[in-house]
Design a protein around this motif. Structure first.
Motif, PDB file in Angstrom:
ATOM      1  N   PRO A 106      23.175 -84.387  14.475  1.00 29.27           N
ATOM      2  CA  PRO A 106      21.884 -83.824  14.060  1.00 29.27           C
ATOM      3  C   PRO A 106      21.979 -83.033  12.756  1.00 29.27           C
ATOM      4  CG  PRO A 106      22.206 -83.515  16.411  1.00 29.27           C
ATOM      5  CD  PRO A 106      23.503 -84.062  15.863  1.00 29.27           C
ATOM      6  N   ASN A 107      21.099 -83.350  11.833  1.00 23.08           N
ATOM      7  CA  ASN A 107      20.993 -82.664  10.538  1.00 23.08           C
ATOM      8  C   ASN A 107      22.224 -82.822   9.649  1.00 23.08           C
ATOM      9  OD1 ASN A 107      18.450 -81.538  11.334  1.00 23.08           O
ATOM     10  ND2 ASN A 107      19.574 -79.994  12.513  1.00 23.08           N
ATOM     11  N   ALA A 108      23.120 -83.748  10.001  1.00 21.66           N
ATOM     12  CA  ALA A 108      24.334 -83.885   9.197  1.00 21.66           C
ATOM     13  C   ALA A 108      24.778 -85.329   9.016  1.00 21.66           C
ATOM     14  CB  ALA A 108      25.462 -83.071   9.833  1.00 21.66           C
ATOM     15  N   GLY A 109      23.957 -86.306   9.383  1.00 24.03           N
ATOM     16  CA  GLY A 109      24.323 -87.695   9.140  1.00 24.03           C
ATOM     17  C   GLY A 109      25.153 -88.306  10.244  1.00 24.03           C
ATOM     18  N   VAL A 110      26.120 -89.138   9.869  1.00 18.68           N
ATOM     19  CA  VAL A 110      26.920 -89.874  10.851  1.00 18.68           C
ATOM     20  C   VAL A 110      28.413 -89.653  10.606  1.00 18.68           C
ATOM     21  CG1 VAL A 110      25.175 -91.657  11.223  1.00 18.68           C
ATOM     22  CG2 VAL A 110      26.898 -91.962   9.437  1.00 18.68           C
ATOM     23  N   THR A 111      29.190 -89.771  11.675  1.00 19.33           N
ATOM     24  CA  THR A 111      30.638 -89.672  11.578  1.00 19.33           C
ATOM     25  C   THR A 111      31.277 -90.807  12.358  1.00 19.33           C
ATOM     26  OG1 THR A 111      30.910 -88.313  13.565  1.00 19.33           O
ATOM     27  CG2 THR A 111      30.491 -87.152  11.483  1.00 19.33           C
ATOM     28  N   LEU A 112      32.549 -91.035  12.094  1.00 26.09           N
ATOM     29  CA  LEU A 112      33.327 -91.984  12.874  1.00 26.09           C
ATOM     30  C   LEU A 112      33.720 -91.332  14.198  1.00 26.09           C
ATOM     31  CD1 LEU A 112      34.114 -94.841  11.736  1.00 26.09           C
ATOM     32  CD2 LEU A 112      33.490 -93.162   9.987  1.00 26.09           C
ATOM     33  N   PRO A 113      33.650 -92.057  15.307  1.00 22.14           N
ATOM     34  CA  PRO A 113      34.027 -91.457  16.585  1.00 22.14           C
ATOM     35  C   PRO A 113      35.522 -91.157  16.648  1.00 22.14           C
ATOM     36  CG  PRO A 113      33.310 -93.744  16.871  1.00 22.14           C
ATOM     37  CD  PRO A 113      33.174 -93.424  15.427  1.00 22.14           C
ATOM     38  N   VAL A 114      35.870 -90.175  17.471  1.00 24.48           N
ATOM     39  CA  VAL A 114      37.265 -89.849  17.763  1.00 24.48           C
ATOM     40  C   VAL A 114      37.513 -90.233  19.218  1.00 24.48           C
ATOM     41  CG1 VAL A 114      38.994 -88.029  17.931  1.00 24.48           C
ATOM     42  CG2 VAL A 114      37.277 -87.946  16.117  1.00 24.48           C
ATOM     43  N   LEU A 115      38.389 -91.197  19.445  1.00 21.22           N
ATOM     44  CA  LEU A 115      38.658 -91.671  20.801  1.00 21.22           C
ATOM     45  C   LEU A 115      39.500 -90.655  21.569  1.00 21.22           C
ATOM     46  CD1 LEU A 115      39.591 -95.420  20.166  1.00 21.22           C
ATOM     47  CD2 LEU A 115      37.412 -94.527  20.995  1.00 21.22           C
ATOM     48  N   SER A 116      39.119 -90.413  22.817  1.00 25.85           N
ATOM     49  CA  SER A 116      39.989 -89.647  23.702  1.00 25.85           C
ATOM     50  C   SER A 116      41.134 -90.550  24.145  1.00 25.85           C
ATOM     51  CB  SER A 116      39.203 -89.164  24.920  1.00 25.85           C
ATOM     52  OG  SER A 116      38.822 -90.271  25.726  1.00 25.85           O
ATOM     53  N   VAL A 117      42.171 -89.994  24.726  1.00 25.13           N
ATOM     54  CA  VAL A 117      43.302 -90.798  25.184  1.00 25.13           C
ATOM     55  C   VAL A 117      42.867 -91.804  26.253  1.00 25.13           C
ATOM     56  CG1 VAL A 117      45.551 -90.753  26.319  1.00 25.13           C
ATOM     57  CG2 VAL A 117      45.020 -89.084  24.535  1.00 25.13           C
ATOM     58  N   PRO A 118      42.069 -91.416  27.268  1.00 27.48           N
ATOM     59  CA  PRO A 118      41.606 -92.418  28.237  1.00 27.48           C
ATOM     60  C   PRO A 118      40.785 -93.542  27.594  1.00 27.48           C
ATOM     61  CG  PRO A 118      41.314 -90.225  29.138  1.00 27.48           C
ATOM     62  CD  PRO A 118      41.694 -90.052  27.691  1.00 27.48           C
ATOM     63  N   GLU A 119      39.947 -93.180  26.629  1.00 25.08           N
ATOM     64  CA  GLU A 119      39.158 -94.202  25.932  1.00 25.08           C
ATOM     65  C   GLU A 119      40.069 -95.146  25.156  1.00 25.08           C
ATOM     66  OE1 GLU A 119      34.977 -91.805  25.016  1.00 25.08           O
ATOM     67  OE2 GLU A 119      36.692 -91.601  23.648  1.00 25.08           O
ATOM     68  N   PHE A 120      41.094 -94.587  24.511  1.00 28.14           N
ATOM     69  CA  PHE A 120      42.016 -95.417  23.758  1.00 28.14           C
ATOM     70  C   PHE A 120      42.788 -96.354  24.689  1.00 28.14           C
ATOM     71  CE2 PHE A 120      46.235 -96.312  22.059  1.00 28.14           C
ATOM     72  CZ  PHE A 120      45.905 -96.891  20.841  1.00 28.14           C
ATOM     73  N   ASP A 121      43.243 -95.843  25.820  1.00 27.80           N
ATOM     74  CA  ASP A 121      44.003 -96.669  26.765  1.00 27.80           C
ATOM     75  C   ASP A 121      43.143 -97.808  27.308  1.00 27.80           C
ATOM     76  OD1 ASP A 121      46.240 -95.120  26.432  1.00 27.80           O
ATOM     77  OD2 ASP A 121      45.935 -93.927  28.242  1.00 27.80           O
TER      78      ASP A 121
END
Length: 235
Positions: A74-89
């Motif tokens: 919000p109010n700052a555009g978009v960013t690349l997501p940061v994967l959590s370890v479970p998400e990465f696995d």
């Protein structure tokens, strides 16, 4: 394949076509790891890189956010997501499952000229690793896997894999952050080529799964070490 990252998008193209081209280019940039996890994308900077106005960039970024490739702040555009370890696995396991299947199918359908192209790409990757050229390695690596997977003859399977690459792209840029990674990253590709010469589709599958797993172990360290993003201040 998608437009190469270095190619500017002509500003005179019709709006719909231009928006699609900007979208495809940005999608490709994310997939090959041009942007890092947590990096903020500023519309004006991206537009300048592409040589287009801000409107098609804004539309493309929102489209990618809707697909989960980017996060709206919000109010700052978009960013690349940061994967959590479970998400990465979870991502790693799904890649091994789907890419192993595509590799096994593709190995049965490759023609001689495609095999020669894959061999050239394997040699290109070896040189890029020796030169510690991450951009060259990641580009050749993508071409190698795309050629093999498209040979499977399943557009749906490739589409699913392509969506997983979109999520894996940002963290893949960090492969070279570990000095010992370069020594083994091309081993599995050489094993793939040996298996293809023997027409051993099961061995091709195992080599691709090993390739993803080994690279994943280096990248998992990055996922483990990363901290949640700090709040982003608007411009």
């Amino acid at each position: 394949m998608n437009p190469t990252p270095s190619s500017p998008v002509p500003s005179e193209v019709a709006t719909t076509t231009q928006q699609d081209t900007v979208y495809q280019t940005l999608r490709q940039w994310i997939t090959v790891g041009r942007f890092l996890p947590g990096e903020r994308l500023k519309i004006r900077n991206v537009a300048a890189d592409l040589g287009v106005g801000q409107m098609p960039v804004r539309a493309a970024l929102q489209r990618l956010a809707a697909e989960g490739a980017l996060i709206n702040v919000p109010n700052a555009g978009v960013t690349l997501p940061v994967l959590s370890v479970p998400e990465f696995d979870d991502l790693l396991q799904m890649r091994m499952l789907l890419e192993g299947e595509a590799a096994e199918r593709g190995s049965l359908r490759l023609q001689s000229e495609q095999l020669a192209h894959m061999q050239a790409l394997s040699e290109r990757m070896a040189k890029a690793l020796a030169d510690l050229n991450r951009d060259e390695y990641l580009a050749a690596n993508e071409d190698f896997h795309v050629l093999l997977y498209r040979a499977s003859g399943s557009p749906l399977l490739f589409h699913l894999i392509d969506n997983l690459w979109l999520k894996a792209g940002p963290i893949s840029n960090q492969l070279f952050d570990t000095p010992d990674a370069a020594a083994c990253l091309n081993d599995a590709h050489e094993d793939v080529m040996q298996a293809l010469e023997k027409r051993d589709s099961a061995a091709v599958r195992r080599a691709i799964e090993r390739d993803i797993f080994v690279a994943g172990q280096f990248l998992r360290r990055s996922a483990t070490a990363r901290r949640p993003n700090k709040p982003i201040k608007p411009d």
